[in-house]
Design an enzyme around this catalytic site. Structure first.
Site, mmCIF file in Angstrom:
data_model
loop_
_atom_site.group_PDB
_atom_site.id
_atom_site.type_symbol
_atom_site.label_atom_id
_atom_site.label_comp_id
_atom_site.label_asym_id
_atom_site.label_seq_id
_atom_site.Cartn_x
_atom_site.Cartn_y
_atom_site.Cartn_z
ATOM 1 N N GLU A 120 -7.576 -17.165 11.604
ATOM 2 C CA GLU A 120 -6.730 -16.538 10.942
ATOM 3 C C GLU A 120 -5.349 -16.848 11.524
ATOM 4 O O GLU A 120 -4.205 -17.309 10.706
ATOM 5 C CB GLU A 120 -6.771 -14.997 10.994
ATOM 6 C CG GLU A 120 -7.812 -14.264 9.874
ATOM 7 C CD GLU A 120 -7.441 -14.329 8.453
ATOM 8 O OE1 GLU A 120 -6.286 -14.657 8.193
ATOM 9 O OE2 GLU A 120 -7.945 -13.840 7.843
ATOM 10 N N CYS A 179 0.762 -1.281 -0.037
ATOM 11 C CA CYS A 179 -0.153 0.069 0.038
ATOM 12 C C CYS A 179 0.893 1.338 -0.089
ATOM 13 O O CYS A 179 0.512 2.351 -0.492
ATOM 14 C CB CYS A 179 -1.243 -0.029 1.155
ATOM 15 S SG CYS A 179 -0.107 -0.286 2.744
ATOM 16 N N LYS A 227 -5.552 -8.824 11.651
ATOM 17 C CA LYS A 227 -5.430 -7.336 11.461
ATOM 18 C C LYS A 227 -6.797 -6.941 11.266
ATOM 19 O O LYS A 227 -7.551 -7.260 10.160
ATOM 20 C CB LYS A 227 -4.353 -6.977 10.410
ATOM 21 C CG LYS A 227 -4.333 -5.646 9.965
ATOM 22 C CD LYS A 227 -3.381 -5.123 9.107
ATOM 23 C CE LYS A 227 -3.228 -3.805 8.685
ATOM 24 N NZ LYS A 227 -2.294 -3.569 7.808
ATOM 25 N N LYS A 252 -3.472 -6.525 15.958
ATOM 26 C CA LYS A 252 -3.513 -5.110 15.665
ATOM 27 C C LYS A 252 -4.755 -4.598 15.327
ATOM 28 O O LYS A 252 -5.537 -5.519 14.506
ATOM 29 C CB LYS A 252 -2.525 -4.904 14.530
ATOM 30 C CG LYS A 252 -2.368 -3.743 13.759
ATOM 31 C CD LYS A 252 -1.552 -3.794 12.484
ATOM 32 C CE LYS A 252 -1.559 -2.263 11.979
ATOM 33 N NZ LYS A 252 -1.000 -2.244 10.617
ATOM 34 N N CYS A 296 -3.577 -2.332 -0.817
ATOM 35 C CA CYS A 296 -2.405 -3.451 -0.283
ATOM 36 C C CYS A 296 -2.236 -4.654 -1.384
ATOM 37 O O CYS A 296 -1.663 -5.654 -0.979
ATOM 38 C CB CYS A 296 -2.825 -4.269 1.076
ATOM 39 S SG CYS A 296 -3.007 -2.783 2.133
HETATM 40 C C1 PBG Z 1 0.032 -1.322 5.813
HETATM 41 C C2 PBG Z 1 0.129 -1.102 7.200
HETATM 42 C C3 PBG Z 1 -0.877 -0.356 8.003
HETATM 43 C C4 PBG Z 1 -0.545 -0.215 9.184
HETATM 44 C C5 PBG Z 1 0.674 -1.264 9.469
HETATM 45 N N1 PBG Z 1 0.796 -1.701 8.329
HETATM 46 C C6 PBG Z 1 -1.771 0.286 7.468
HETATM 47 C C7 PBG Z 1 -3.293 0.117 7.013
HETATM 48 O O1 PBG Z 1 -3.364 -1.272 6.891
HETATM 49 O O2 PBG Z 1 -3.944 0.688 6.416
HETATM 50 C C8 PBG Z 1 -1.127 0.808 10.319
HETATM 51 C C9 PBG Z 1 -0.144 0.909 11.309
HETATM 52 C C10 PBG Z 1 -0.708 2.197 12.283
HETATM 53 O O3 PBG Z 1 -1.757 2.642 12.348
HETATM 54 O O4 PBG Z 1 0.194 2.511 12.904
HETATM 55 N N2 PBG Z 1 -0.916 -2.311 5.623
#
Ligand code: PBG
Length: 329
Positions: free
Chosen positions: A239, A124, A201, A254, A132
């Site tokens: 997952e 991304c 995530k 996350k 992504c």
């Molecule tokens: C990449 C990614 C993201 C984050 C970590 N890797 C952004 C998203 O998925 O939009 C977010 C990390 C953060 O908010 O500190 N895909």
């Protein structure tokens, strides 16, 4: 036995007693510090929505790494802001890509031996559309294509491993990416490079400030067709199972604070090391309240991180890593 024989306050009387019975520890070595590496030299560009966070050029990233090592941090998580973006995100697997350059420079510094270098694997930050994976038009509108994206992620991970990443961390949420990455790593002789998969995530509003920091906001639509629905805990467990079956060595959960129950459930389910990501929105939210004088900075930072450890995470990725380490040291 109950009151008056039992008095819970007896063990809270002095700091020495409180310290003796403290159940959860937090050490600088438990903390991973994210870095956003950008082109140029001597660049430290502040991220407006994340006070204290910067886009840094490679030379500055080396200085950050040296500071992180001297503070005793566990490692760094590297993101990149490429010179140019395209439909496929080719900057992600460019041998001379921005994170690849950063990895080589940090590996050459004295800091490298003391830090685990983790490279985020995603497209991304490198795609012109900000998604992504590969975007395709269909009669029903656009879609992010899963299987053709796997090859690009695998190439990216392989190139980051060659540049010196100890760990690659896929954050894209495509199905099957861990297996694809493992195969690509093994094929090029990087069998010892480990995979930290962002196994669960969630599609979260709390990534907002990151998208400014990494210049990775989707140009249309959102990420809900690949990132998880925040309402689902059982799905998060599936997952995790799938990523481990595909060869993940560690998992990353996350965001952290709104999902502490998911971290706890993961801890009870699997024995691999678990990390949790205190994401940009969690950081910005705390910084905003701290700036207003509404929260005690030092205590709020440490409490937010102890909570993540208590939920069951072995380590935390946090923009507060340096601040927390200074408080702990
Ligand atoms: C990449 C990614 C993201 C984050 C970590 N890797 C952004 C998203 O998925 O939009 C977010 C990390 C953060 O908010 O500190 N895909």
């Amino acid at each position: 036995m109950s009151f008056p024989q039992s008095r819970m306050r007896r063990l809270r009387r002095t700091e020495a007693l409180r310290s003796l019975v403290r159940e959860t520890t937090l050490e600088p070595g438990d903390l991973i510090y994210p870095l956003f590496i950008c082109p140029g030299e001597g660049v430290r560009k502040p991220v407006g929505s994340m006070p204290g966070v910067f886009n840094v050029s490679v030379d500055e990233a080396v200085r950050e790494a040296e500071e992180a090592a001297s503070l005793g941090l566990g490692g760094l998580l590297l993101f990149g802001l490429p010179e140019a973006k395209d439909e496929q995100g080719s900057g992600a697997w460019d041998e001379n890509g921005i994170v690849q350059q950063g990895l080589r420079a940090i590996k050459n510094s004295a800091a490298a031996k003391k830090l685990v270098l983790i490279a985020d694997v995603c497209l991304c930050e490198y795609t012109s559309h900000g998604h992504c994976g590969i975007v395709k038009e269909t009669p029903d509108g656009w879609t992010v294509e899963n299987d053709p994206t796997l090859d690009l992620l695998a190439r990216t991970a392989a190139s980051l491993a060659l540049a010196g990443a100890d760990v690659v961390a896929p954050s894209d949420m495509m199905d099957g990416r861990v297996a694809a990455i493992r195969a690509a790593l093994d094929k090029q002789g990087s069998a010892d490079t480990s995979i930290l998969s962002y196994a669960s995530k969630f599609a979260s509003a709390f990534y907002g400030p990151f998208r400014e920091a990494a210049d990775s906001a989707p140009q249309f639509g959102d990420r809900r067709s690949y990132q998880m629905d925040g309402a689902n805990l059982r799905e998060a467990m599936r997952e995790i199972d799938l990523d481990l079956a595909e060869g993940a060595d560690m998992i990353l959960m996350k965001p952290a604070m709104p999902y502490l129950d998911v971290i706890r459930a993961a801890r009870e389910r699997v024995d691999v090391p678990i990390g949790a990501y205190q994401v940009s929105g969690e950081y910005s939210m705390l910084q905003a309240a701290i700036a207003k004088g509404w929260l005690d900075r030092d205590r709020a930072i440490l409490e937010s991180l102890v909570g993540i450890r208590r939920a069951g995470a072995d380590f935390a990725v946090t923009y507060f890593a340096k601040d927390a380490a200074k408080l702990l040291n």
